[in-house]
Design an enzyme around this catalytic site. Structure first.
Site, PDB file in Angstrom:
ATOM      1  N   ASP A 181       1.623  -9.556  -6.072  1.00  0.00           N
ATOM      2  CA  ASP A 181       0.715  -8.491  -5.635  1.00  0.00           C
ATOM      3  C   ASP A 181       0.187  -7.657  -6.806  1.00  0.00           C
ATOM      4  O   ASP A 181      -0.904  -7.088  -6.755  1.00  0.00           O
ATOM      5  CB  ASP A 181       1.421  -7.522  -4.667  1.00  0.00           C
ATOM      6  CG  ASP A 181       2.336  -8.174  -3.665  1.00  0.00           C
ATOM      7  OD1 ASP A 181       2.994  -9.168  -4.011  1.00  0.00           O
ATOM      8  OD2 ASP A 181       2.442  -7.660  -2.536  1.00  0.00           O
TER       9      ASP A 181
ATOM     10  N   ASP B 244       1.490   0.263  -7.740  1.00  0.00           N
ATOM     11  CA  ASP B 244       0.402   0.125  -6.769  1.00  0.00           C
ATOM     12  C   ASP B 244      -0.734   1.130  -6.938  1.00  0.00           C
ATOM     13  O   ASP B 244      -1.504   1.361  -6.006  1.00  0.00           O
ATOM     14  CB  ASP B 244       0.971   0.240  -5.350  1.00  0.00           C
ATOM     15  CG  ASP B 244       1.644  -1.049  -4.909  1.00  0.00           C
ATOM     16  OD1 ASP B 244       1.081  -2.123  -5.170  1.00  0.00           O
ATOM     17  OD2 ASP B 244       2.728  -0.976  -4.318  1.00  0.00           O
TER      18      ASP B 244
END
Length: 391
Positions: free
Chosen positions: A175, A115
């Site tokens: 994601d 991330d």
């Protein structure tokens, strides 16, 4: 005479429909600024008690929740502050953005997460674009190096999670498409094509394995790193393995739109068009354009919406409208509709929700976490959508 009256009436009706979706950007930003002033005060108060907490994430069961820098959502708050500076040119927001961006800096060396695009590129990327500060440039490049260590050449993807090894071996979530922008940018900043190549390989492998014929996406694909084959197709945050998790569809749309921007590969544009068609043709999405948290939850309409998915989708649609010539008006109209709904029906009442801008997002419903709450990434992509709609 009657014909003229009918035509005039139709023109008026058409104008009214178009006008109904017009968003007052200045009003929306002013409201968001007032809320964020409150949020900043709450952040400062919380940090006096626990200095290691750097960013506000959500409000859950009436409790204001902050996170440490290694939380995947830590970068959204400072990134929002950069958007306020971009819009207003007010030095107040510049100073705040610099202050809170610095708190995430050490995560450039974090090799334990996929991330880093969210954590680093959102705040430092926005900061670099607006200031050209070479210190920000260095952080972006180091973060890309850290992220690249998670790439497996045999599988052709960046690993998402290191946890729950009893469930999967090499999990990749949809994601992760959002973190590729960090890699593309780092090639532009350094001339090192290895970052670009990893991003393209990940996007291509994901396009091959993550999507069903209708362009809905699985959430998690588990890979065998010895063969490169898919082991299993799962969900973690959606209703079921075969369901379409709303935020996952939004990540996919945004990710492939961005990949087209960076590569001009028409396969990515076509894929983004397919994903949009799935989203906009859904018969379960309410008239206001804000989806339920999962398109296949059998309890619809008695389940939570996801304003974050809507905000991400709107932002992506504004960009995609500039690339997809045949669908430009359709995409912009859809984005306007979503943004109009968010800015009028999903904003917090002044002074409420500790200063978060939007209400009614869903974080992780299967885990009974962050259901029907304000959340920082919803606010971030909402502001981005406002900025994009203003261009």
């Amino acid at each position: 005479m009657n014909l003229k009256i009918k035509i005039s009436g139709l023109m008026l009706l058409s104008f009214s429909v178009v006008n109904a979706q017009k968003i007052d950007i200045a009003k929306a930003f002013k409201s968001a600024e007032k809320q964020t002033d409150i949020l900043v005060r709450n952040v400062d108060s919380a940090r006096k008690v626990k200095p290691n907490l750097v960013s506000p994430r959500t409000v859950e069961k009436g409790q204001f929740k902050m996170v440490i820098s290694k939380d995947w959502t830590s970068g959204f708050f400072p990134a929002e502050l950069w958007y306020f500076y971009q819009y207003t040119k007010d030095k107040k927001w510049l100073d705040l953005a610099k202050k809170y961006t610095e708190d995430i800096k050490k995560e450039q060396y974090n090799k334990g997460t996929h991330d880093l695009g969210f954590m680093i590129y959102c705040p430092f990327g926005n900061g670099y674009q607006l200031t050209q500060d070479t210190a920000y440039r260095s952080v972006i490049i180091q973060a890309a190096k850290s992220l690249s260590t998670r790439f497996n050449a045999k599988a052709g993807v960046l690993k998402s999670w290191d946890h729950n090894t009893d469930k999967w071996k090499y999990p990749v979530i949809i994601d992760n498409m959002m973190n590729l922008e960090l890699l593309f940018e780092s090639t532009k900043l350094t001339g090192d094509s290895s970052f670009y190549k990893i991003a393209v390989l990940h996007a291509n492998t994901t396009m091959k394995n993550h999507f069903r014929p209708d362009y809905s996406s699985w959430h998690v694909i588990d890979y065998d790193t010895l063969t490169g084959n898919v082991r299993q197709k799962l969900t973690a945050q959606g209703y079921a393995n075969e369901s379409a998790w709303a935020r996952g569809q939004a990540w996919a749309l945004y990710g492939y739109t961005m990949c087209y921007r960076e590569t001009k590969n028409k396969a990515y544009l076509a894929h983004a068009d397919g994903i949009v068609n799935f989203i906009l043709s859904s018969k379960v999405t309410p008239e206001d354009g804000i989806p339920y948290w999962d398109y296949n939850d059998p309890m619809i309409p008695n389940v939570s919406r996801d304003a974050s998915a809507a905000a991400i989708t709107a932002s992506a649609l504004y960009e995609l409208a500039g690339y997809s010539k045949n669908n430009s008006k359709k995409y912009k109209a859809a984005a306007d509709k979503i943004l109009k709904s968010l800015s009028t029906k999903y904003v917090s009442k002044p002074g409420e929700n500790y200063g978060f801008i939007l209400e009614h997002s869903t974080g992780h419903r299967p885990a009974k976490s962050e259901i029907d709450v304000p959340i920082n990434y919803a606010d971030y992509y909402y502001l981005e959508a406002l900025l994009r709609s203003n261009k």
